[in-house]
Write an enzyme that holds these catalytic residues in place. Structure first.
Site, PDB file in Angstrom:
ATOM      1  CG  ASN A 121      -7.748  -7.214  -2.434  1.00 23.86           C
ATOM      2  OD1 ASN A 121      -8.020  -6.206  -1.803  1.00 23.86           O
ATOM      3  ND2 ASN A 121      -8.646  -7.870  -3.121  1.00 23.86           N
ATOM      4  CE  LYS A 180      -3.051  -0.966  -0.595  1.00 24.63           C
ATOM      5  NZ  LYS A 180      -4.299  -1.719  -0.643  1.00 24.63           N
ATOM      6  N   GLY A 231     -12.739  -0.314  -2.865  1.00 25.50           N
ATOM      7  CA  GLY A 231     -11.974   0.157  -4.019  1.00 25.50           C
ATOM      8  C   GLY A 231     -10.979   1.258  -3.732  1.00 25.50           C
ATOM      9  CB  ALA A 232     -10.211   3.337  -0.751  1.00 22.86           C
ATOM     10  N   GLY A 233      -8.192   1.239  -1.918  1.00 20.99           N
ATOM     11  CA  GLY A 233      -6.829   0.742  -2.105  1.00 20.99           C
ATOM     12  C   GLY A 233      -6.501   0.495  -3.563  1.00 20.99           C
ATOM     13  CG  ASP A 234      -8.819  -2.245  -5.545  1.00 22.31           C
ATOM     14  OD1 ASP A 234      -7.868  -2.898  -5.077  1.00 22.31           O
ATOM     15  OD2 ASP A 234     -10.013  -2.569  -5.403  1.00 22.31           O
TER      16      ASP A 234
END
Length: 331
Positions: free
Chosen positions: A178, A205, A268-271
């Protein structure tokens, strides 16, 4: 400083514990304007590890969050949001001397983001190893973290200690760096510290942008991704935004297409993607060794990420399982 306890409304499965920062994002009411031009801002809870915890709970999983908030109105608001969303809060402590972190987030016309942070220092940076809830950490089946908690002491030492305790207790370690370059003293320091714990994680990721940053390559291809492989890894993921993701394991690799939706805000898409993946594997890690099942899991995770981009702010946009299945089966 006493921990705050929260009731977890989601009792299904084993515990996924997210460690790190939670903060307030101030998002412009209009997209495509600079911070200075923004007519106003919406207050939105944020912080990648907290987003992952709520993503897990929203999907029916068992989630907890470990981190430090300011003993201020925003800090107590964030703790309340975790509790309302079914995330256990007994890993939270409050700092009476430091404020909860704030971030002003510029939404460009394409929904991508730029950040300006207020952390001088913020409470999350001041978590000490002694304040960790070790019992909570030892009870987790998956321990998930980022890299922002590595930037300064004492939080860095708390992060390393928490990872060590989780690993000793048999947890699967999940890492999403992140990258937030404005928070680091330099790009070199960011790269060095992000990589300093690389070989501890079993699931990693990264986004396509992070892949390029960490490798120094301008190619998002298999060779570049595999240069980040280490022997202890079970799964390496490279997310590609609306194009889906690439996956790499010891025995196979491939890609899973994304879903086309009307993107409003990528926050927040990756989360959401990570939360969905962890939910699907926490009680059955054999998925990581079965390509057919892993591809189904990643399709589900891609759908979660896609849905999260269709509304402003991360947490309000995180989907339920029914939302995801509707997109998956409707595609």
């Amino acid at each position: 400083m006493a921990p705050v306890s929260g009731v977890n409304g989601n009792s299904g499965g084993s515990l996924i514990l997210s460690f790190g920062e939670m903060l307030i994002d101030f998002v412009p009411t209009e997209s495509g304007v600079s911070l200075a031009e923004a007519p106003g801002f919406l207050k939105a809870p944020g912080g990648a590890p907290a987003n992952v915890a709520i993503a897990v709970a929203r999907l029916g999983g068992k989630a907890a969050f470990s981190g430090k908030l300011g003993d201020d109105e925003f800090g107590h608001m964030l703790a309340g949001i975790l509790k309302e969303n079914g995330v256990r809060g007994d890993g939270i402590t409050f700092d009476v001397g430091a404020r909860t972190a704030l971030a002003f987030v510029t939404l460009r016309a394409d929904g991508e983001r730029e950040f300006m942070f207020y952390r001088n220092p913020s409470a999350d940076m001041l978590l000490t190893p002694e304040e960790l809830n070790l019992e909570l950490i030892r009870s987790a089946k998956v321990f998930h973290y980022g890299s922002i908690s590595l930037i300064v002491e004492p939080c860095r030492s708390a992060h390393l200690r928490a990872m060590e305790v989780a690993k000793e207790a048999g947890a699967l370690l999940s890492y999403d760096p992140n990258l937030r370059l404005p928070l680091w003293p330099s790009a070199e320091e960011a790269r060095e510290q992000i990589m300093s714990i690389w070989e501890k994680a079993e699931i990693i990721k990264v986004s396509d942008v992070e892949l390029e940053f960490l490798t120094g390559s301008d190619k998002v291809d298999d060779a570049t991704a595999l240069s980040l492989w280490h022997p202890g890894l079970k799964l390496l993921l490279v997310t590609l935004g609306e194009k889906g993701c690439n996956y790499y394991t010891k025995h196979f690799h491939g890609s899973v297409e994304g879903f086309h939706v009307k993107t409003v805000d990528t926050t927040g898409a990756g989360d959401s993607f990570v939360g969905a993946l962890l939910c699907r594997i926490v009680d059955d890690q054999s998925v990581l060794e079965d390509e057919t099942r892993l591809r189904e899991t990643l399709k589900f995770a891609n759908a979660c990420g896609a849905i999260t981009t269709t509304k402003k702010g991360a947490i309000p946009a995180l989907p339920t399982e029914a939302d995801v299945l509707a997109l998956v089966h409707g595609a």
